[in-house]
Design a protein around this motif. Structure first.
Motif, PDB file in Angstrom:
ATOM      1  N   ALA A  15      -3.925  -1.872 -10.136  1.00 59.14           N
ATOM      2  CA  ALA A  15      -4.828  -0.767  -9.798  1.00 59.14           C
ATOM      3  C   ALA A  15      -4.845  -0.540  -8.291  1.00 59.14           C
ATOM      4  O   ALA A  15      -4.857   0.607  -7.828  1.00 59.14           O
ATOM      5  N   LEU A  16      -4.842  -1.623  -7.531  1.00 57.72           N
ATOM      6  CA  LEU A  16      -4.828  -1.483  -6.073  1.00 57.72           C
ATOM      7  C   LEU A  16      -3.533  -0.856  -5.587  1.00 57.72           C
ATOM      8  O   LEU A  16      -3.525  -0.064  -4.638  1.00 57.72           O
ATOM      9  N   GLU A  17      -2.416  -1.191  -6.205  1.00 60.36           N
ATOM     10  CA  GLU A  17      -1.137  -0.634  -5.796  1.00 60.36           C
ATOM     11  C   GLU A  17      -1.099   0.875  -6.003  1.00 60.36           C
ATOM     12  O   GLU A  17      -0.400   1.586  -5.286  1.00 60.36           O
ATOM     13  N   LEU A  18      -1.871   1.388  -6.950  1.00 62.63           N
ATOM     14  CA  LEU A  18      -1.941   2.835  -7.160  1.00 62.63           C
ATOM     15  C   LEU A  18      -2.744   3.512  -6.059  1.00 62.63           C
ATOM     16  O   LEU A  18      -2.508   4.674  -5.747  1.00 62.63           O
ATOM     17  N   GLU A  19      -3.701   2.798  -5.467  1.00 62.03           N
ATOM     18  CA  GLU A  19      -4.594   3.371  -4.459  1.00 62.03           C
ATOM     19  C   GLU A  19      -4.129   3.121  -3.025  1.00 62.03           C
ATOM     20  O   GLU A  19      -4.699   3.649  -2.084  1.00 62.03           O
ATOM     21  N   GLY A  20      -3.135   2.251  -2.806  1.00 62.07           N
ATOM     22  CA  GLY A  20      -2.693   1.952  -1.442  1.00 62.07           C
ATOM     23  C   GLY A  20      -1.590   0.905  -1.446  1.00 62.07           C
ATOM     24  O   GLY A  20      -0.904   0.710  -2.437  1.00 62.07           O
ATOM     25  N   THR A  21      -1.464   0.203  -0.333  1.00 61.42           N
ATOM     26  CA  THR A  21      -0.415  -0.802  -0.155  1.00 61.42           C
ATOM     27  C   THR A  21      -1.027  -2.190  -0.279  1.00 61.42           C
ATOM     28  O   THR A  21      -2.046  -2.484   0.353  1.00 61.42           O
ATOM     29  N   VAL A  22      -0.408  -3.048  -1.074  1.00 59.27           N
ATOM     30  CA  VAL A  22      -0.869  -4.422  -1.265  1.00 59.27           C
ATOM     31  C   VAL A  22       0.193  -5.348  -0.695  1.00 59.27           C
ATOM     32  O   VAL A  22       1.364  -5.257  -1.066  1.00 59.27           O
TER      33      VAL A  22
END
Length: 163
Positions: A15-22
């Motif tokens: 989910a975080l990868e969809l919203e930004g860079t991890v």
């Protein structure tokens, strides 16, 4: 995405990868949101106003009082850092002055030692020269001692004849 041993963690990372860079380094995970500036602006808008992007923001609204508290605390931290740096600066100046004093004392001691060693060497050469002069002056002494012994022997014989 990648399969992680923990299902919930994998779902959260996806989910975080969809919203930004991890970014992951060992156990440390860093997240940088896409359009972070726009999200911050949207979070500051009152709840009743329409948001510019049209979508709902997952970032909660920022409390202005909390921001003022953060600004005040940041000012206090900055003042404390300034005081700390001033104290460190003063301490370093004192240590530098002490180091310079020690180095000057050491230099003076080395110079004095050099002068004393030079004077000692000169005095030793003068003593050796005097000893050589004394040795030369004493060279006739053994011959003189022999003559004195001879005279003493002659005097003893004369005394023996006179008796």
């Amino acid at each position: 995405g990648r399969q992680l041993p923990e299902g919930r963690r994998a779902t959260l990372a996806s989910a975080l990868e969809l919203e930004g860079t991890v970014l992951r380094e060992g156990r440390l995970t860093q997240f940088v949101a896409n359009n972070l500036e726009r999200r911050i602006r949207l979070s500051g808008a009152p709840r009743g106003e329409p948001q510019a992007g049209g979508g709902a923001s997952s970032i909660p609204a920022i409390d202005p009082g909390a921001l003022q508290d953060v600004v005040a605390l940041a000012g206090q931290v900055a003042a404390q850092v300034d005081d700390l740096l001033r104290n460190v600066h003063c301490g370093l100046q004192a240590l530098t002055a002490l180091s310079v004093g020690c180095i000057q004392t050491y230099r003076d001691g080395v110079e004095s030692l050099g002068e004393a060693a030079d004077l000692s060497i000169r005095a030793m050469y003068a003593l050796v020269a005097r000893c050589e002069e004394l040795d030369r002056a004493m060279q006739p002494v053994p011959a003189l001692a022999k003559r004195i012994r001879d005279m003493k022997g002659t005097l003893e014989r004369l005394e023996g004849l006179c008796k």
